[in-house]
Design a protein around this motif. Structure first.
Motif, PDB file in Angstrom:
ATOM      1  N   ILE A  18      50.034 -14.051  18.941  1.00 52.88           N
ATOM      2  CA  ILE A  18      50.431 -15.370  18.423  1.00 52.88           C
ATOM      3  C   ILE A  18      51.869 -15.345  17.948  1.00 52.88           C
ATOM      4  O   ILE A  18      52.626 -16.299  18.175  1.00 52.88           O
ATOM      5  CB  ILE A  18      49.453 -15.818  17.316  1.00 52.88           C
ATOM      6  CG1 ILE A  18      48.157 -16.267  17.990  1.00 52.88           C
ATOM      7  CG2 ILE A  18      50.032 -16.937  16.462  1.00 52.88           C
ATOM      8  CD1 ILE A  18      47.059 -16.669  17.085  1.00 52.88           C
ATOM      9  N   ARG A  38      50.855 -24.807  14.288  1.00 54.84           N
ATOM     10  CA  ARG A  38      49.442 -24.843  14.658  1.00 54.84           C
ATOM     11  C   ARG A  38      48.620 -24.270  13.508  1.00 54.84           C
ATOM     12  O   ARG A  38      49.013 -23.296  12.868  1.00 54.84           O
ATOM     13  CB  ARG A  38      49.180 -24.067  15.957  1.00 54.84           C
ATOM     14  CG  ARG A  38      49.744 -22.664  15.988  1.00 54.84           C
ATOM     15  CD  ARG A  38      49.473 -21.977  17.295  1.00 54.84           C
ATOM     16  NE  ARG A  38      48.092 -21.496  17.367  1.00 54.84           N
ATOM     17  CZ  ARG A  38      47.602 -20.813  18.389  1.00 54.84           C
ATOM     18  NH1 ARG A  38      48.372 -20.554  19.442  1.00 54.84           N
ATOM     19  NH2 ARG A  38      46.357 -20.389  18.396  1.00 54.84           N
ATOM     20  N   SER A  39      47.498 -24.909  13.260  1.00 55.06           N
ATOM     21  CA  SER A  39      46.698 -24.437  12.132  1.00 55.06           C
ATOM     22  C   SER A  39      45.221 -24.753  12.331  1.00 55.06           C
ATOM     23  O   SER A  39      44.857 -25.677  13.058  1.00 55.06           O
ATOM     24  CB  SER A  39      47.158 -25.090  10.822  1.00 55.06           C
ATOM     25  OG  SER A  39      46.801 -26.446  10.798  1.00 55.06           O
ATOM     26  N   ILE A  40      44.415 -23.935  11.693  1.00 54.19           N
ATOM     27  CA  ILE A  40      42.984 -24.211  11.587  1.00 54.19           C
ATOM     28  C   ILE A  40      42.686 -24.261  10.099  1.00 54.19           C
ATOM     29  O   ILE A  40      42.909 -23.288   9.377  1.00 54.19           O
ATOM     30  CB  ILE A  40      42.157 -23.118  12.278  1.00 54.19           C
ATOM     31  CG1 ILE A  40      42.400 -23.188  13.797  1.00 54.19           C
ATOM     32  CG2 ILE A  40      40.677 -23.280  11.957  1.00 54.19           C
ATOM     33  CD1 ILE A  40      41.737 -22.092  14.578  1.00 54.19           C
ATOM     34  N   ASP A  64      39.932 -21.168   6.986  1.00 51.31           N
ATOM     35  CA  ASP A  64      41.142 -20.873   7.744  1.00 51.31           C
ATOM     36  C   ASP A  64      40.742 -20.118   9.003  1.00 51.31           C
ATOM     37  O   ASP A  64      39.555 -19.898   9.267  1.00 51.31           O
ATOM     38  CB  ASP A  64      42.135 -20.067   6.895  1.00 51.31           C
ATOM     39  CG  ASP A  64      41.572 -18.732   6.487  1.00 51.31           C
ATOM     40  OD1 ASP A  64      41.386 -17.882   7.372  1.00 51.31           O
ATOM     41  OD2 ASP A  64      41.298 -18.527   5.285  1.00 51.31           O
ATOM     42  N   SER A  65      41.742 -19.727   9.758  1.00 49.94           N
ATOM     43  CA  SER A  65      41.467 -19.161  11.084  1.00 49.94           C
ATOM     44  C   SER A  65      40.797 -17.785  11.035  1.00 49.94           C
ATOM     45  O   SER A  65      40.253 -17.318  12.021  1.00 49.94           O
ATOM     46  CB  SER A  65      42.766 -19.055  11.869  1.00 49.94           C
ATOM     47  OG  SER A  65      43.646 -18.209  11.166  1.00 49.94           O
ATOM     48  N   GLN A  66      40.844 -17.125   9.868  1.00 47.43           N
ATOM     49  CA  GLN A  66      40.289 -15.765   9.793  1.00 47.43           C
ATOM     50  C   GLN A  66      38.790 -15.749   9.482  1.00 47.43           C
ATOM     51  O   GLN A  66      38.172 -14.693   9.459  1.00 47.43           O
ATOM     52  CB  GLN A  66      40.996 -14.937   8.695  1.00 47.43           C
ATOM     53  CG  GLN A  66      42.467 -15.214   8.485  1.00 47.43           C
ATOM     54  CD  GLN A  66      43.315 -14.731   9.633  1.00 47.43           C
ATOM     55  OE1 GLN A  66      43.061 -13.674  10.180  1.00 47.43           O
ATOM     56  NE2 GLN A  66      44.305 -15.515  10.023  1.00 47.43           N
ATOM     57  N   ASP A  97      48.750 -20.379  11.202  1.00 50.41           N
ATOM     58  CA  ASP A  97      47.944 -19.698  10.189  1.00 50.41           C
ATOM     59  C   ASP A  97      47.064 -18.619  10.822  1.00 50.41           C
ATOM     60  O   ASP A  97      46.111 -18.161  10.207  1.00 50.41           O
ATOM     61  CB  ASP A  97      47.109 -20.693   9.382  1.00 50.41           C
ATOM     62  CG  ASP A  97      46.190 -21.511  10.258  1.00 50.41           C
ATOM     63  OD1 ASP A  97      46.176 -21.288  11.483  1.00 50.41           O
ATOM     64  OD2 ASP A  97      45.486 -22.377   9.714  1.00 50.41           O
ATOM     65  N   GLN A  98      47.397 -18.249  12.021  1.00 59.51           N
ATOM     66  CA  GLN A  98      46.754 -17.084  12.630  1.00 59.51           C
ATOM     67  C   GLN A  98      47.829 -16.010  12.777  1.00 59.51           C
ATOM     68  O   GLN A  98      48.918 -16.299  13.288  1.00 59.51           O
ATOM     69  CB  GLN A  98      46.178 -17.445  13.993  1.00 59.51           C
ATOM     70  CG  GLN A  98      44.974 -18.374  13.874  1.00 59.51           C
ATOM     71  CD  GLN A  98      44.632 -18.994  15.200  1.00 59.51           C
ATOM     72  OE1 GLN A  98      45.213 -19.986  15.593  1.00 59.51           O
ATOM     73  NE2 GLN A  98      43.693 -18.387  15.901  1.00 59.51           N
ATOM     74  N   ILE A  99      47.524 -14.806  12.337  1.00 60.54           N
ATOM     75  CA  ILE A  99      48.516 -13.733  12.413  1.00 60.54           C
ATOM     76  C   ILE A  99      48.020 -12.675  13.378  1.00 60.54           C
ATOM     77  O   ILE A  99      47.020 -11.987  13.112  1.00 60.54           O
ATOM     78  CB  ILE A  99      48.770 -13.067  11.040  1.00 60.54           C
ATOM     79  CG1 ILE A  99      49.033 -14.122   9.963  1.00 60.54           C
ATOM     80  CG2 ILE A  99      49.963 -12.131  11.120  1.00 60.54           C
ATOM     81  CD1 ILE A  99      49.282 -13.540   8.583  1.00 60.54           C
TER      82      ILE A  99
END
Lengths: 493, 433
Positions: A77, B52-54, B73-75, A71-73
């Motif tokens: 990554i 993988r996730s946040i 979320d990751s942002q 979920d990071q773009i």
């Protein structure tokens, strides 16, 4: 669209994949959600969410596959994910995994589909949205003191960008909305719950007069049903002549047929033999067809598949005969059917599988019926059936109303779905508590003997398959008649 | 990222006095999945996958009892101003809302297995080996069609609030299952990598029952019959028809089978030898956690004691509204235990004592049932018919009854099965076969 900004990542993965001689399918998703929960006139919660992420499916020249998602773009990554997926594809080869090279035959596609929302989030203030939903909720709780009502409004603005090694680069958006009531009636001795919903694409469902009136009539009908169910008797289980409404007909098409026609599972499907679809199999009379395909503005609309293939409209059953499958790239050839682009995913974390979108039963020579569906009472239906000689005045016929969800085991051909209520039709119809409607896939369609009213295809739901939930929709004519059949059972006492 | 987010929120709070308090709950997760479909490992629909996730949730408390609820979320740290603007715009008024809660003490329990972290980060081969073992042994046992999946993750959970509360812990959820002939499957869901004997037991049970379900018997029956639910099926009925009626929000809003007065008056709803316990603090169990996202400590609590309702399942808001203390909540549909004061025979003995019954391994349509009514009408597509204590073979049935009423009946029985959280269950209902 937000996903337009990621061309640099796609370019970089093309370079990495070419250097390793691996094929890739990259999916980027951006999604914004708003949910309002109102309970008996009070706001329980308003929640927001933004999701963005990338999933990369990598296929080795031998057809072994790996997948990685985050979920990071970012470019860094994405590169990390590509190499992780490539490593897992190699691991798969070491453990004699299944290989599949069908993806190498795909033709590239460049396309952008943009749906413009008439009433997007932000077009009216959130306070106004909240006030409208509260008013919709209160109208129901004010109907009767025995009622309590939970109302959920959900809006999702979702965008996808899908790129492949062969130069494919497609993007599309799928805005969705729904308003959903869970209506519970409670007496000293009994409790019953009924549901009403209205799907759409944006805030129009609580702004436009036509939508509001439809939602209102559905909700009132469900509330009256919940109240009438208090103290309703249980039906004796057995085989009956039936009339089902369009929402149940959607359930029938979806559970009994759609899943069995998905080609990724044909080795375990009653509609398959040695992994191939039994094309030409007679499953219904010559008036009945089952069609699945994307419809712009529909709750389950998706113009392009999760593999970047244009989604086709498919006649699964054509005038009574099994005609085509809902196929994905990996299984279409093995199933002996054309590729239909039926691949869908729940999110960028998911692998694509063949799924339905809007599925509907269409019947030639359906008897015309005037008026809105919601305005037709069980007594009206009874008189219509007698007038058109579809039933004898004293005949025992059950009318099943309201779709509560269903399930199928395609391997054994068993399906079930549940209704909100059951009426024994007569001059004064008698309501029974809901009971399971179950049967055999290969028996039930063959028993459909007539259809009544125009098409209505807005019966919405969430389809769960292999742990992935995606929006589904569909319907039929207002009503379908199903002859008594020993392989179609209504539960009960 | 959690530290950074806490710093940004603290800094924002100094600039905007409307924001009175905040809390968040953040999960940083890495994991592997590998599937087995139609006797093949890692094909297009079950490819080995790394994720993988946040993710998490944030709750903001504004002046005048306004609140914001958002997903993380990751942002979020990179685009904080945009996120905060959205959250503030979406703030809602809740005159019955509650203020920030900080637990006095957080219980400690082990929730992480370093072997799982090793598999995810360094040695990805174990999930492949597990599937390969199952495929080989189940094929050798004569099962035609084998599906399965392995999922293993490691996650760091960080909870912080504006009152200075800070909690960080690791957990390692692991799941695997095998399913044979589209008829029967067994699964493992815990927070540790399973020992070889556990894997072997699941494979052998799957093979044994899968083969029993391969032998269809022909019969016609309609009427009263004894249903026998193995623990997994019993738990799914408990979850659908009992646990779901215990949630405070449904109770207070008259959407549950039970009313708030039922809890206040400790109404008898089950047989008096039965209690229902919620326990979220068992080491390395799938359903265990240290505290809820609101900060309510995990623990062990009797929701129903000797058949009498004791407390609904309560978050902070409905705890305040009902006057009961807040409780832990059920995680992933598990973590609840039926206890009986009566002697419980072995499950196999229960089957032997059954004159006519159905051992139900799978039902279709559970999610369609009206929880508030307590009654069920389902297709049981994978059953074994029992007559005079002997298992005859597989049948399919439509089953109907009232699950909650059965738990108050004197002629409902339990059967012990080792290594299971709950017993098997036998009660009278009706069926058409």
């Amino acid at each position: 669209m937000k996903v337009d900004q990621y061309s640099g990542i796609i370019h970089r993965i093309r370079t990495e994949a070419a250097a390793k001689d691996f094929y890739f399918v990259l999916r980027i998703q951006y999604r914004k959600d708003l949910a309002l929960h109102i309970n008996n006139g009070k706001t329980e919660e308003v929640s927001t969410a933004t999701t963005a992420g990338v999933g990369i499916q990598v296929i080795s020249p031998q057809g072994y596959m790996g997948f990685a998602a985050s979920d990071q773009i970012s470019e860094a990554i994405a590169v990390e994910l590509f190499h992780k997926a490539a490593f897992l594809a190699d691991q798969g080869q070491f453990y004699s995994s299944e290989s599949n090279q069908e993806v190498f035959q795909l033709e590239p596609l460049q396309k952008k589909v943009t749906i413009t929302e008439r009433h997007p989030l932000g077009s009216i203030s959130l306070e106004n949205v909240e006030a409208k939903v509260k008013a919709i909720n209160r109208e129901l709780t004010d109907m009767d003191e025995r009622l309590s009502v939970r109302t959920i409004l959900r809006l999702s603005a979702e965008e996808w960008r899908i790129a492949r090694s062969d130069g494919t680069d497609v993007s599309f958006n799928t805005p969705r909305s729904f308003l959903y009531h869970s209506i519970t009636a409670k007496s000293a001795t009994d409790t019953a719950t009924a549901y009403a919903n209205l799907p759409g694409t944006d805030l129009g469902i609580i702004i436009e007069a036509e939508s509001l009136e439809r939602l209102r009539s559905r909700a009132h009908k469900a509330a009256r049903l919940a109240l009438e169910l208090l103290g309703a008797p249980k039906l004796k289980s057995g085989n009956y002549k039936l009339v089902i409404d369009y929402a149940l007909a959607k359930g029938l098409a979806h559970e009994a047929f759609g899943h069995a026609a998905e080609t990724d599972a044909l080795e375990s499907s009653i509609l398959g033999e040695d992994g191939r679809l039994k094309v030409g199999l007679k499953v219904a009379n010559e008036h009945l067809s089952i069609i699945d395909g994307p419809i712009e503005g529909d709750y389950a609309y998706q113009p392009v598949s999760a593999m970047g293939i244009e989604r086709k409209t498919v006649k699964i059953v054509d005038h009574g005969k099994l005609s085509a499958g809902l196929s994905d790239v990996f299984s279409a050839r093995r199933a002996g059917v054309a590729l239909t682009g039926a691949e869908r995913v729940e999110s960028f974390f998911s692998l694509p599988i063949a799924r339905m979108t809007n599925i509907r039963i269409e019947y030639e020579n359906a008897l015309p019926m005037a008026g809105d569906f919601e305005a037709i009472t069980p007594a009206d239906l009874y008189h219509f059936l007698v007038r058109h000689k579809l039933i004898e005045p004293q005949e025992k016929v059950l009318y099943l109303t309201g779709f509560q969800g269903g399930q199928v085991n395609p391997a054994f051909g068993d399906f079930v779905f549940h209704c909100s209520g059951i009426y024994a039709l007569s001059e004064t119809p008698v309501l029974y508590k809901p009971a399971i409607f179950s049967g055999k896939v290969l028996s039930v369609l063959d028993s459909v003997s007539a259809a009544i009213g125009p098409l209505q295809i807005d019966a919405m739901g969430t389809c769960g398959k292999m742990g992935q939930g995606v929006p589904s929709c569909g319907g039929s004519h207002y009503f379908l008649m199903i002859n008594q059949n020993p392989e179609i059972m209504i539960g009960g006492e | 990222m959690a530290e950074q987010l806490a710093d940004i929120l603290t800094s924002y709070q100094k600039r905007d006095s409307d924001l009175t308090e905040w809390r968040f709950d953040l999960h940083d997760t890495r994991g592997l999945e590998v599937g087995l479909k139609d006797n093949r490992i890692g094909g297009p629909y079950s490819a080995p996958s790394y994720k993988r996730s946040i993710s998490g949730e944030i709750f903001l408390y504004w002046k005048n009892q306004r609140y914001s609820s958002g997903k993380l979320d990751s942002q979020v740290t990179e685009s904080f101003d945009e996120y905060m603007n959205n959250w503030k715009t979406a703030a809602y008024s809740d005159p019955e809302g509650v203020s920030l809660y900080t637990p006095k003490e957080v219980p400690q329990v082990d929730l992480a297995d370093s072997a799982v972290e090793h598999i995810v980060d360094r040695d990805n081969s174990q999930p492949f080996r597990l599937l390969e073992t199952g495929l080989r042994k189940l094929s050798a046992a004569g099962l035609r069609k084998i599906n399965g999946k392995v999922r293993c993750f490691h996650s760091t959970r960080v909870m912080k609030n504006s009152a200075g509360f800070s909690l960080e812990y690791r957990q390692t959820p692991v799941e695997f299952y095998f399913e044979v002939n589209n008829s029967y499957g067994e699964s493992f869901q815990e927070k540790f990598w399973p020992a070889e004997d556990k894997i072997e037991a699941i494979i052998q049970n799957t093979a044994r029952i899968g083969k029993l379900l391969d032998n269809t018997v022909s019969t016609n029956f309609s009427g009263e019959i004894r249903l026998l639910f193995p623990p997994e099926v019993f738990e799914s009925f408990l979850s659908q028809f009992l646990i779901s009626n215990l949630y405070g929000s449904l109770v207070v809003n008259r959407q549950s089978r039970f009313s708030l007065d039922d809890f206040k008056e400790n109404r008898m709803v089950l047989r008096n030898d039965l209690s229902l316990v919620l326990d979220t603090l068992q080491p390395l169990r799938a359903f265990s956690y240290l505290c809820t996202s609101e900060g309510v400590p995990g623990g062990q609590i009797e929701l129903i004691e000797h058949g009498r309702l004791r407390t609904p399942i309560l978050g902070l808001k409905y705890a305040k509204k009902t006057g009961f203390p807040p409780t832990p909540v059920v995680a992933g549909g598990r973590g609840f235990f039926i206890k009986t004061g009566l002697a419980v025979p072995e499950w196999e003995q229960l089957i032997k004592n059954t004159e006519r019954g159905l051992i139900v391994y799978s039902v279709l349509g559970m999610h369609t049932q009206d929880s508030s009514s307590g009654s069920f009408s389902l297709t049981a597509d994978q059953c074994l018919l029992v007559e005079n204590g002997a298992v005859l073979g597989k049948v399919k049935a439509v089953i109907n009854g009232d699950f909650l009423k059965s738990l108050a009946a004197e002629d409902s029985y339990f059967g012990k099965i080792s290594d299971e959280d709950n017993p098997g269950y036998s009660f009278l209902a009706s069926a058409t076969i």
